[in-house]
Structures are given as structure tokens and as C-alpha cells.
Motif scaffolding. Structure first.
Motif: not given
Length: 134
Positions: A66-74, A76-86, A88-93
Motif C-alpha cells: 500500500l505504501i508503494f501504491g501511495l508513492f505511485y499515486i503521488l 503520477n496523479y498529483i504532480s499538477d496541484f499546488n502544495n496545499k492541494d497536495k 489534502r490529497l495525501i492526507f485523504s490517502l
């Protein structure tokens, strides 16, 4: 039957926590992150709850997977967001992981603390360092 009810309860709580993390309480029009945080929290809680019940895998293997999946999602998915949105997305994961493992009360408490810190960062910085002008 009771385990199915607990599973549905986890799914509903993960959607609610994802909504609370993604919702912007200060402005009415800026809520485009709600769907992303709700979906990420829901999908991670769903996947974790299913995989944790597979009897042949140990929890340490599951945690690493699951931690490997977390880093994969981080990456590929959230590279276009600003730091505050990142954040929030990391915390929701992370909340999805916690709910998937069955620690629902801990996830609710962590979400409340995160929301308080997220919206009161200026107050906390001012309390910790009196020399900074905001």
C-alpha cells in the motif's frame, strides 16, 4: 452479516472524511477538489479492506504494498496541484489507509485535527513565533 455492515460503514465514513478534507469551508465556489479527495479516500479504504481479509498475506506485506501504491499515486496523479492541494490529497490517502485497516475513530480524530491545523495555520505560526508578521 455483521462484517458486511462494518464494511459498508467503513466505505461511508471514508467518503465522508474525503469530503471533509477536500471541501473548502472558506469559499463557496472553490470545491473542485472534493471529488478527488472523496474518490481517493474511498478507493484506498475499499482496496485495503478487501486485501486485508486475504488470509495468505501478512500485514507487513500489505503495508509495504500500500505504501508503494501511495508513492505511485503521488508521483503520477498529483504532480499538477499546488502544495496545499497536495497535502489534502495525501492526507485523504492516508485516511483511506487508516479506515481500511479498521481504525475508524482514529481516522475521524485525525481528520478533525488536520482540518483545524489546515485552516488555522496562521494562528499557529503566530503563537509559535511572535516575531513573524503575517
Amino acid at each position: 452479516m455483521l462484517s458486511f455492515i462494518a464494511y459498508i460503514f467503513k466505505i461511508i465514513i471514508s467518503l465522508l472524511m474525503g469530503f471533509l478534507i477536500g471541501h473548502d469551508f472558506k469559499s463557496e465556489n472553490k470545491n473542485e477538489l472534493v471529488l478527488g479527495t472523496s474518490f481517493l479516500s474511498f478507493s484506498v479504504a475499499l482496496f485495503t479492506s478487501v486485501v486485508i481479509n486475504i488470509p495468505q498475506y501478512k500485514e507487513s506485506f500489505l503495508s509495504g504494498f500500500l505504501i508503494f501504491g501511495l508513492f505511485y499515486i503521488l508521483r503520477n496523479y498529483i504532480s499538477d496541484f499546488n502544495n496545499k492541494d497536495k497535502s489534502r490529497l495525501i492526507f485523504s490517502l492516508i485516511i483511506g489507509f487508516i479506515i481500511g485497516f479498521g481504525y475508524v475513530f482514529h481516522a475521524i480524530l485525525a481528520t478533525i485535527i488536520f482540518i483545524y491545523i489546515y485552516y488555522n495555520t496562521n494562528i499557529l505560526v503566530h503563537l509559535l513565533n511572535k516575531n513573524i508578521d503575517l
